[in-house]
Design a protein around this motif. Sequence first.
Motif, PDB file in Angstrom:
ATOM      1  N   ALA A  54     -41.219 -35.534 -33.556  1.00 37.74           N
ATOM      2  CA  ALA A  54     -41.785 -34.421 -32.795  1.00 37.74           C
ATOM      3  C   ALA A  54     -41.542 -34.645 -31.319  1.00 37.74           C
ATOM      4  CB  ALA A  54     -43.281 -34.298 -33.073  1.00 37.74           C
ATOM      5  N   LEU A  55     -41.306 -33.548 -30.609  1.00 35.42           N
ATOM      6  CA  LEU A  55     -41.020 -33.589 -29.179  1.00 35.42           C
ATOM      7  C   LEU A  55     -42.111 -32.826 -28.425  1.00 35.42           C
ATOM      8  CD1 LEU A  55     -37.625 -33.107 -27.457  1.00 35.42           C
ATOM      9  CD2 LEU A  55     -39.480 -31.566 -26.826  1.00 35.42           C
ATOM     10  N   ALA A  56     -42.522 -33.375 -27.290  1.00 38.45           N
ATOM     11  CA  ALA A  56     -43.512 -32.717 -26.441  1.00 38.45           C
ATOM     12  C   ALA A  56     -42.808 -31.687 -25.561  1.00 38.45           C
ATOM     13  CB  ALA A  56     -44.259 -33.735 -25.597  1.00 38.45           C
ATOM     14  N   ALA A  57     -43.126 -30.407 -25.754  1.00 34.22           N
ATOM     15  CA  ALA A  57     -42.439 -29.344 -25.005  1.00 34.22           C
ATOM     16  C   ALA A  57     -42.686 -29.441 -23.506  1.00 34.22           C
ATOM     17  CB  ALA A  57     -42.888 -27.982 -25.528  1.00 34.22           C
ATOM     18  N   SER A  58     -43.873 -29.921 -23.123  1.00 34.04           N
ATOM     19  CA  SER A  58     -44.199 -30.003 -21.694  1.00 34.04           C
ATOM     20  C   SER A  58     -43.742 -31.315 -21.073  1.00 34.04           C
ATOM     21  CB  SER A  58     -45.711 -29.856 -21.505  1.00 34.04           C
ATOM     22  OG  SER A  58     -46.406 -30.871 -22.199  1.00 34.04           O
ATOM     23  N   ALA A  59     -43.262 -32.249 -21.900  1.00 32.01           N
ATOM     24  CA  ALA A  59     -42.746 -33.531 -21.399  1.00 32.01           C
ATOM     25  C   ALA A  59     -41.615 -33.958 -22.319  1.00 32.01           C
ATOM     26  CB  ALA A  59     -43.857 -34.586 -21.360  1.00 32.01           C
ATOM     27  N   PRO A  60     -40.410 -33.399 -22.146  1.00 32.70           N
ATOM     28  CA  PRO A  60     -39.326 -33.566 -23.128  1.00 32.70           C
ATOM     29  C   PRO A  60     -38.889 -35.002 -23.375  1.00 32.70           C
ATOM     30  CG  PRO A  60     -38.841 -31.778 -21.593  1.00 32.70           C
ATOM     31  CD  PRO A  60     -40.037 -32.491 -21.046  1.00 32.70           C
ATOM     32  N   GLN A  61     -39.266 -35.931 -22.506  1.00 30.49           N
ATOM     33  CA  GLN A  61     -38.909 -37.330 -22.763  1.00 30.49           C
ATOM     34  C   GLN A  61     -39.879 -37.998 -23.729  1.00 30.49           C
ATOM     35  OE1 GLN A  61     -36.046 -39.035 -21.419  1.00 30.49           O
ATOM     36  NE2 GLN A  61     -35.610 -36.843 -21.145  1.00 30.49           N
ATOM     37  N   THR A  62     -40.976 -37.313 -24.058  1.00 32.40           N
ATOM     38  CA  THR A  62     -41.995 -37.883 -24.941  1.00 32.40           C
ATOM     39  C   THR A  62     -41.737 -37.458 -26.379  1.00 32.40           C
ATOM     40  OG1 THR A  62     -43.650 -37.906 -23.191  1.00 32.40           O
ATOM     41  CG2 THR A  62     -44.454 -37.986 -25.449  1.00 32.40           C
ATOM     42  N   GLN A 111     -48.672 -27.790 -24.522  1.00 31.76           N
ATOM     43  CA  GLN A 111     -49.128 -27.838 -23.140  1.00 31.76           C
ATOM     44  C   GLN A 111     -49.729 -29.182 -22.743  1.00 31.76           C
ATOM     45  OE1 GLN A 111     -51.789 -24.422 -23.379  1.00 31.76           O
ATOM     46  NE2 GLN A 111     -50.313 -23.170 -22.223  1.00 31.76           N
ATOM     47  N   HIS A 112     -50.119 -29.971 -23.745  1.00 33.36           N
ATOM     48  CA  HIS A 112     -50.782 -31.251 -23.470  1.00 33.36           C
ATOM     49  C   HIS A 112     -50.096 -32.343 -24.273  1.00 33.36           C
ATOM     50  CE1 HIS A 112     -53.813 -27.978 -23.036  1.00 33.36           C
ATOM     51  NE2 HIS A 112     -54.021 -28.599 -21.866  1.00 33.36           N
ATOM     52  N   PRO A 113     -49.213 -33.125 -23.670  1.00 30.79           N
ATOM     53  CA  PRO A 113     -48.399 -34.090 -24.417  1.00 30.79           C
ATOM     54  C   PRO A 113     -49.186 -35.230 -25.035  1.00 30.79           C
ATOM     55  CG  PRO A 113     -48.067 -34.350 -22.049  1.00 30.79           C
ATOM     56  CD  PRO A 113     -48.864 -33.104 -22.232  1.00 30.79           C
ATOM     57  N   ASN A 114     -50.434 -35.433 -24.639  1.00 29.38           N
ATOM     58  CA  ASN A 114     -51.231 -36.494 -25.241  1.00 29.38           C
ATOM     59  C   ASN A 114     -52.063 -36.015 -26.434  1.00 29.38           C
ATOM     60  OD1 ASN A 114     -50.478 -38.728 -23.673  1.00 29.38           O
ATOM     61  ND2 ASN A 114     -51.797 -38.056 -21.992  1.00 29.38           N
ATOM     62  N   VAL A 115     -52.008 -34.719 -26.731  1.00 28.14           N
ATOM     63  CA  VAL A 115     -52.722 -34.186 -27.897  1.00 28.14           C
ATOM     64  C   VAL A 115     -51.719 -34.072 -29.042  1.00 28.14           C
ATOM     65  CG1 VAL A 115     -54.024 -32.259 -28.841  1.00 28.14           C
ATOM     66  CG2 VAL A 115     -54.363 -32.958 -26.458  1.00 28.14           C
ATOM     67  N   VAL A 116     -51.982 -34.836 -30.088  1.00 25.20           N
ATOM     68  CA  VAL A 116     -51.029 -34.962 -31.192  1.00 25.20           C
ATOM     69  C   VAL A 116     -51.751 -34.682 -32.508  1.00 25.20           C
ATOM     70  CG1 VAL A 116     -49.275 -36.425 -32.253  1.00 25.20           C
ATOM     71  CG2 VAL A 116     -49.917 -36.788 -29.859  1.00 25.20           C
ATOM     72  N   TYR A 117     -51.044 -34.028 -33.436  1.00 27.66           N
ATOM     73  CA  TYR A 117     -51.590 -33.737 -34.769  1.00 27.66           C
ATOM     74  C   TYR A 117     -50.680 -34.367 -35.824  1.00 27.66           C
ATOM     75  CZ  TYR A 117     -54.233 -30.198 -32.221  1.00 27.66           C
ATOM     76  OH  TYR A 117     -55.051 -29.552 -31.317  1.00 27.66           O
ATOM     77  N   SER A 118     -51.300 -34.858 -36.877  1.00 33.44           N
ATOM     78  CA  SER A 118     -50.562 -35.414 -38.011  1.00 33.44           C
ATOM     79  C   SER A 118     -51.050 -34.725 -39.275  1.00 33.44           C
ATOM     80  CB  SER A 118     -50.784 -36.925 -38.124  1.00 33.44           C
ATOM     81  OG  SER A 118     -50.219 -37.425 -39.324  1.00 33.44           O
ATOM     82  N   ALA A 119     -50.146 -33.968 -39.924  1.00 34.93           N
ATOM     83  CA  ALA A 119     -50.495 -33.241 -41.152  1.00 34.93           C
ATOM     84  C   ALA A 119     -50.227 -34.144 -42.344  1.00 34.93           C
ATOM     85  CB  ALA A 119     -49.688 -31.962 -41.255  1.00 34.93           C
ATOM     86  N   GLY A 130     -51.717 -40.636 -29.346  1.00 27.07           N
ATOM     87  CA  GLY A 130     -51.480 -41.258 -30.644  1.00 27.07           C
ATOM     88  C   GLY A 130     -52.068 -42.632 -30.812  1.00 27.07           C
ATOM     89  N   LYS A 131     -52.865 -43.112 -29.838  1.00 31.04           N
ATOM     90  CA  LYS A 131     -53.453 -44.447 -29.961  1.00 31.04           C
ATOM     91  C   LYS A 131     -54.627 -44.455 -30.942  1.00 31.04           C
ATOM     92  CE  LYS A 131     -52.156 -45.784 -25.243  1.00 31.04           C
ATOM     93  NZ  LYS A 131     -52.659 -46.154 -23.886  1.00 31.04           N
TER      94      LYS A 131
END
Length: 510
Positions: A54-62, A111-119, A130-131
Motif C-alpha cells: 500500500a502507498l500513502a497518497a499524501s506521502a508517496p515515499q511511504t 490524507q493521513h499517512p500514519n493512519v493505516v488499516y489492515s483487512a 503501523g506500530k
Amino acid sequence: ETVYAALWEAREGPWENGSWNGTGGGIFKSIDGGKTWKQLTNGLPNDIVQANVALAASAPQTLIAAVATQKAGKLYRSEDGGESWKLATEDDRPGARIGGGDLPLIRIDPQHPNVVYSASVVCWKSTDGGKTWEGWRGAPGGDDYQNVWINPTNSDVILLGSDQGAIVTVNGGASWSSWYNQSTAQLYHVAADNAFPYRLYSGQQESGSVGITSRGPDGAITFRDWRPVAAEEYGYCAPDPLDPDIIFGGKLTRYDRRTNQAQSILPKPFRSDEFRMLRTQPVLFSPLDPHLLFFAANTLWQTSDGGQHWTQISPDLTRKTFELPANIGKYRSQPTAQPRQRGVIYAVAPSPFEKNRIWAGTDDGLIQLTTDGGKNWKDVTPPAITAWQKISVIEGGHFDANTAYAAVNTIRLDDLRPHIYRTNDGGKTWKRKRQRRPRRSAAAWPALRRNRARGLRVVRRWRKLGLAPVKHGGDFRARFDSQGRRHRRSDARARVLGSGQHYGAEAARD
C-alpha cells in the motif's frame, strides 16, 4: 511513472485442501511506467511467498507491505519509496491471514499517512504508522474482511467489503450501515421441506446455514425470516419428508425447529484415514423411502431412525492410487503431493425408480453403482474421466432406472470447460454432451431477431403461395409450387418452434 507490483507464488492442488507455496514472490518497482522493473529486497525476507503493498497518497515515499514467508506473515514499512524496509510492528495480529488463506489487505488513509488499516479476520487500525494496532471493526459487520475503500477527500467515509457484503461508515467508524440489505449469500445446495408455505434450506458460505420461508408473514421476505438450522456453512441440508420441523445438515446434525436443539449424529465421532470428510458431504433422503437417510464420507452410510443408528453400505469408493495430474507441476515431489487414498464421495443419487439402485460419484473421479442396496458396487466410470476430475453432481434418470447424468468439475485441473455425461444402460456406456456454440454477444441479437422474423415471413409467404415445405433430412425444403414447377433452386432450413404454422427459419438461395 512509478508503479509498484507484488507477486505471489502459490498453487492450488487438484484435491481440496491441497496447496503448495514457493518462495518466488516479492515486491517490485518500476519508474518508467512498467517498462522495466527492479525487485525491492533491502530489509525484506529472502523467501517471500506472498506480498501486498500500500502507498500513502499524501506521502508517496511511504509504503506499508504485508509480507508472508513459509513461516509467518509480517508488516513492513518503507519511508524511501521501497529502497529500504523495516519491520513495522511486533504485533502479529494485523499481519495474520484472512480466513481463506490470503494475506491481509493494507490501506493507508489518503490524507493521513500514519493512519493505516489492515483487512483481515478483523479490520485493524493503526494511528501511528503501523506500530500499534487496535481492533476497529469485527462481527457482526462481517467475517473475513477483504477490502477497504477510503474516500480520497473525506477520510470519515469508509467502505469495508467482507464475505457477507459491504458496510459503510460516514463518521470514521462510530456507526455503520448493515449488510442485511444485500443478497450476497453463497449457497451450496438448496432443499425444500414439505411445510406450507414451504421453506428452503442450505449451507451458506461464511454465514452458517439458513432456513428461509417462501412467503413472509409481513408482506415481504426479510432478514427476520432467515433462521440458522445448525448445518455447516458448506453443507447440504435435508429436511425430514415426514416432519418439516426436523432438518438434517452436514457434517452432521439433526436440528429440531420447535426446540432449537441441535444434535451431532455422525456415524463415527472422529475423522481418520478410514473415515474421511471434506467441507461438502452429501446428506439426502431416499426418494422412495421417507425414513431412509444417506450420508456420504469416503464410505456411504444409511439410517432409518434419524441418525440414532447407522449402517455402512459401501467400502471406500475412492481411488486407491492415481497418476499425479500435470498441473501439480514442480511441486509433484512434495510429500503432501504423493499419491494416496485421500478422496471422498462427493455426490450421491438414489434412483427414483428402484430403492436399491444408488449412484455415487467421488471427488477423485470415479462413478460407482449399486443395484442391491450397497451389498455390491461396480465401477462404471466413463473411460474419459481421469484422476481428480470431480464428480460434482450426479442424478438418476427420472424416466428410466438405467439412465443417469453426471456433471464433472475440472477447475482444479486448470480445465474450465463443462463436462456432462449421460448413460442409458446402467453405466455400461456413457456419452458426453457436446458443448453448445459460444453465446453470441448482445450486439448480435438484434440482427438475429431480424433474420428470424424475416424467416417467418418467408415461410408464411410460401404457404400463401401454395408452396409445400417437405421434411428432408431434418430440414424443411420448399421444392415445388402449387403448379408443380420447381421454385428457383431455393431452399429454406426451418426449425419447428411449435405446432401449426409457427416456424423459425433462415432462407437461403443457392
